[in-house]
Motif scaffolding. Sequence first.
Motif, PDB file in Angstrom:
ATOM      1  N   THR A  97       0.826  -1.212   0.000  1.00 46.43           N
ATOM      2  CA  THR A  97       0.000   0.000   0.000  1.00 46.43           C
ATOM      3  C   THR A  97       0.857   1.256   0.000  1.00 46.43           C
ATOM      4  OG1 THR A  97      -0.251  -0.109   2.408  1.00 46.43           O
ATOM      5  CG2 THR A  97      -1.991  -1.131   1.070  1.00 46.43           C
ATOM      6  N   ALA A  98       1.942   1.253   0.745  1.00 47.27           N
ATOM      7  CA  ALA A  98       2.821   2.429   0.782  1.00 47.27           C
ATOM      8  C   ALA A  98       3.588   2.579  -0.529  1.00 47.27           C
ATOM      9  CB  ALA A  98       3.790   2.333   1.955  1.00 47.27           C
ATOM     10  N   LEU A  99       4.093   1.473  -1.056  1.00 52.39           N
ATOM     11  CA  LEU A  99       4.873   1.549  -2.294  1.00 52.39           C
ATOM     12  C   LEU A  99       4.029   2.011  -3.468  1.00 52.39           C
ATOM     13  CD1 LEU A  99       7.138  -1.602  -1.956  1.00 52.39           C
ATOM     14  CD2 LEU A  99       7.858   0.794  -1.902  1.00 52.39           C
ATOM     15  N   ALA A 100       2.788   1.606  -3.518  1.00 60.07           N
ATOM     16  CA  ALA A 100       1.913   1.999  -4.626  1.00 60.07           C
ATOM     17  C   ALA A 100       1.688   3.507  -4.661  1.00 60.07           C
ATOM     18  CB  ALA A 100       0.583   1.262  -4.535  1.00 60.07           C
ATOM     19  N   ARG A 101       1.927   4.180  -3.541  1.00 55.88           N
ATOM     20  CA  ARG A 101       1.769   5.638  -3.465  1.00 55.88           C
ATOM     21  C   ARG A 101       3.107   6.365  -3.476  1.00 55.88           C
ATOM     22  NH1 ARG A 101      -1.715   3.963   0.865  1.00 55.88           N
ATOM     23  NH2 ARG A 101      -0.092   4.593   2.315  1.00 55.88           N
ATOM     24  N   ASN A 102       4.200   5.635  -3.469  1.00 57.29           N
ATOM     25  CA  ASN A 102       5.524   6.246  -3.355  1.00 57.29           C
ATOM     26  C   ASN A 102       5.995   6.723  -4.726  1.00 57.29           C
ATOM     27  OD1 ASN A 102       8.501   6.372  -3.366  1.00 57.29           O
ATOM     28  ND2 ASN A 102       8.315   5.640  -1.265  1.00 57.29           N
ATOM     29  N   ALA A 104       8.882   7.686  -5.834  1.00 54.61           N
ATOM     30  CA  ALA A 104      10.150   7.094  -6.275  1.00 54.61           C
ATOM     31  C   ALA A 104       9.938   5.671  -6.794  1.00 54.61           C
ATOM     32  CB  ALA A 104      11.166   7.098  -5.130  1.00 54.61           C
ATOM     33  N   PHE A 105       9.077   4.906  -6.141  1.00 52.49           N
ATOM     34  CA  PHE A 105       8.767   3.557  -6.613  1.00 52.49           C
ATOM     35  C   PHE A 105       8.107   3.609  -7.988  1.00 52.49           C
ATOM     36  CE2 PHE A 105       5.699   0.079  -7.066  1.00 52.49           C
ATOM     37  CZ  PHE A 105       6.555  -1.007  -7.001  1.00 52.49           C
ATOM     38  N   LEU A 106       7.164   4.521  -8.157  1.00 50.91           N
ATOM     39  CA  LEU A 106       6.470   4.641  -9.439  1.00 50.91           C
ATOM     40  C   LEU A 106       7.433   5.052 -10.552  1.00 50.91           C
ATOM     41  CD1 LEU A 106       3.195   6.336  -8.145  1.00 50.91           C
ATOM     42  CD2 LEU A 106       3.569   3.913  -8.697  1.00 50.91           C
ATOM     43  N   VAL A 107       8.357   5.960 -10.238  1.00 55.86           N
ATOM     44  CA  VAL A 107       9.371   6.355 -11.219  1.00 55.86           C
ATOM     45  C   VAL A 107      10.259   5.157 -11.549  1.00 55.86           C
ATOM     46  CG1 VAL A 107      11.454   7.766 -11.549  1.00 55.86           C
ATOM     47  CG2 VAL A 107       9.359   8.812 -10.671  1.00 55.86           C
ATOM     48  N   LYS A 108      10.677   4.401 -10.519  1.00 59.52           N
ATOM     49  CA  LYS A 108      11.513   3.217 -10.736  1.00 59.52           C
ATOM     50  C   LYS A 108      10.827   2.243 -11.682  1.00 59.52           C
ATOM     51  CE  LYS A 108      13.651  -0.748  -8.482  1.00 59.52           C
ATOM     52  NZ  LYS A 108      13.955  -1.447  -7.228  1.00 59.52           N
ATOM     53  N   MET A 109       9.560   1.964 -11.445  1.00 65.59           N
ATOM     54  CA  MET A 109       8.837   1.015 -12.305  1.00 65.59           C
ATOM     55  C   MET A 109       8.728   1.543 -13.732  1.00 65.59           C
ATOM     56  SD  MET A 109       8.172  -1.668 -10.550  1.00 65.59           S
ATOM     57  CE  MET A 109       9.737  -1.400  -9.747  1.00 65.59           C
ATOM     58  N   GLY A 110       8.449   2.831 -13.874  1.00 65.30           N
ATOM     59  CA  GLY A 110       8.355   3.422 -15.206  1.00 65.30           C
ATOM     60  C   GLY A 110       9.676   3.365 -15.959  1.00 65.30           C
ATOM     61  N   LEU A 111      10.765   3.707 -15.263  1.00 65.97           N
ATOM     62  CA  LEU A 111      12.088   3.657 -15.890  1.00 65.97           C
ATOM     63  C   LEU A 111      12.473   2.229 -16.253  1.00 65.97           C
ATOM     64  CD1 LEU A 111      14.038   6.239 -13.702  1.00 65.97           C
ATOM     65  CD2 LEU A 111      13.253   6.535 -16.070  1.00 65.97           C
ATOM     66  N   MET A 112      12.079   1.280 -15.402  1.00 69.04           N
ATOM     67  CA  MET A 112      12.402  -0.119 -15.693  1.00 69.04           C
ATOM     68  C   MET A 112      11.661  -0.593 -16.948  1.00 69.04           C
ATOM     69  SD  MET A 112      12.830  -3.295 -13.069  1.00 69.04           S
ATOM     70  CE  MET A 112      11.510  -2.719 -12.108  1.00 69.04           C
ATOM     71  N   VAL A 113      10.418  -0.209 -17.089  1.00 67.33           N
ATOM     72  CA  VAL A 113       9.665  -0.567 -18.298  1.00 67.33           C
ATOM     73  C   VAL A 113      10.342   0.031 -19.536  1.00 67.33           C
ATOM     74  CG1 VAL A 113       7.480  -0.174 -19.520  1.00 67.33           C
ATOM     75  CG2 VAL A 113       7.465  -0.955 -17.138  1.00 67.33           C
ATOM     76  N   LEU A 114      10.744   1.301 -19.429  1.00 67.73           N
ATOM     77  CA  LEU A 114      11.431   1.939 -20.555  1.00 67.73           C
ATOM     78  C   LEU A 114      12.767   1.254 -20.852  1.00 67.73           C
ATOM     79  CD1 LEU A 114      10.769   5.709 -19.764  1.00 67.73           C
ATOM     80  CD2 LEU A 114       9.724   4.332 -21.590  1.00 67.73           C
ATOM     81  N   ALA A 115      13.516   0.895 -19.801  1.00 70.01           N
ATOM     82  CA  ALA A 115      14.809   0.233 -19.997  1.00 70.01           C
ATOM     83  C   ALA A 115      14.635  -1.135 -20.660  1.00 70.01           C
ATOM     84  CB  ALA A 115      15.533   0.091 -18.659  1.00 70.01           C
ATOM     85  N   ALA A 159      18.847   4.818  -8.906  1.00 66.85           N
ATOM     86  CA  ALA A 159      18.699   6.020  -8.083  1.00 66.85           C
ATOM     87  C   ALA A 159      17.288   6.128  -7.501  1.00 66.85           C
ATOM     88  CB  ALA A 159      19.036   7.264  -8.907  1.00 66.85           C
ATOM     89  N   SER A 160      16.284   5.919  -8.313  1.00 68.22           N
ATOM     90  CA  SER A 160      14.916   6.017  -7.804  1.00 68.22           C
ATOM     91  C   SER A 160      14.621   4.895  -6.830  1.00 68.22           C
ATOM     92  CB  SER A 160      13.896   6.040  -8.957  1.00 68.22           C
ATOM     93  OG  SER A 160      14.034   4.911  -9.781  1.00 68.22           O
ATOM     94  N   GLY A 161      15.200   3.714  -7.052  1.00 68.52           N
ATOM     95  CA  GLY A 161      15.035   2.623  -6.106  1.00 68.52           C
ATOM     96  C   GLY A 161      15.599   2.972  -4.747  1.00 68.52           C
ATOM     97  N   ARG A 162      16.734   3.619  -4.747  1.00 67.91           N
ATOM     98  CA  ARG A 162      17.345   4.022  -3.473  1.00 67.91           C
ATOM     99  C   ARG A 162      16.517   5.109  -2.792  1.00 67.91           C
ATOM    100  NH1 ARG A 162      18.264   3.104   0.727  1.00 67.91           N
ATOM    101  NH2 ARG A 162      19.869   4.052   1.969  1.00 67.91           N
ATOM    102  N   LEU A 163      15.894   5.970  -3.568  1.00 69.82           N
ATOM    103  CA  LEU A 163      15.095   7.067  -2.997  1.00 69.82           C
ATOM    104  C   LEU A 163      13.776   6.610  -2.401  1.00 69.82           C
ATOM    105  CD1 LEU A 163      15.696   9.832  -5.672  1.00 69.82           C
ATOM    106  CD2 LEU A 163      16.587   9.734  -3.324  1.00 69.82           C
ATOM    107  N   ILE A 164      13.372   5.367  -2.676  1.00 62.68           N
ATOM    108  CA  ILE A 164      12.113   4.864  -2.133  1.00 62.68           C
ATOM    109  C   ILE A 164      12.082   5.010  -0.614  1.00 62.68           C
ATOM    110  CG2 ILE A 164      10.763   2.759  -1.732  1.00 62.68           C
ATOM    111  CD1 ILE A 164      11.555   1.898  -4.601  1.00 62.68           C
TER     112      ILE A 164
END
Length: 167
Positions: A97-102, A104-115, A159-164
């Motif tokens: 629940t917390a990660l779905a609103r975070n 940095a987590f959302l950016v990490k997932m988006g960047l991973m999809v792009l990568a 970087a975004s993973g670390r910022l979570i």
Amino acid sequence: MDHSLGPTGPGWLVALETSGLGDMLRQSLWLYPLVEVLHILGLALLVGSIAAFDLRLMGLHTRLPAEALSRLLLPVAVVGFVMVVPTGILLFISEATALARNPAFLVKMGLMVLALGNIALFHRGTGRRIFDWGGGGRPPPAARVAGAVSLLLWVGVLASGRLIAYL
């Protein structure tokens, strides 16, 4: 995360987080840290091997044949990916629940999809002609761009993973 009032969010996220597995991950003294260490090790294998290949694509160490380097590093990247996915899912379950609103987590997932999309494009495009590049020299411009984009995206994932933890 304090669950004394219970997690809030979409039902499926609450169900994941409050599952026996989610509770076990949060309550075990060693399980969560073990999963996190394995996740980091997987990321090191995945991103380290990708970064080394990306640097070659960008024109560094042209004496190393790109095709041979690919054969060496691709299995390492696959092992890293195989480690990252299940451990990442476990880490997500523990705090869904917390990660779905975070952000940095959302950016990490988006960047991973792009990568991952960039990898797929490379292997369907200029990467298919890696044998034509010869034993050395600079790869074609499309490969150099793919390498630079990949390196930037994966550094962004890290970087975004670390910022979570901080958002």
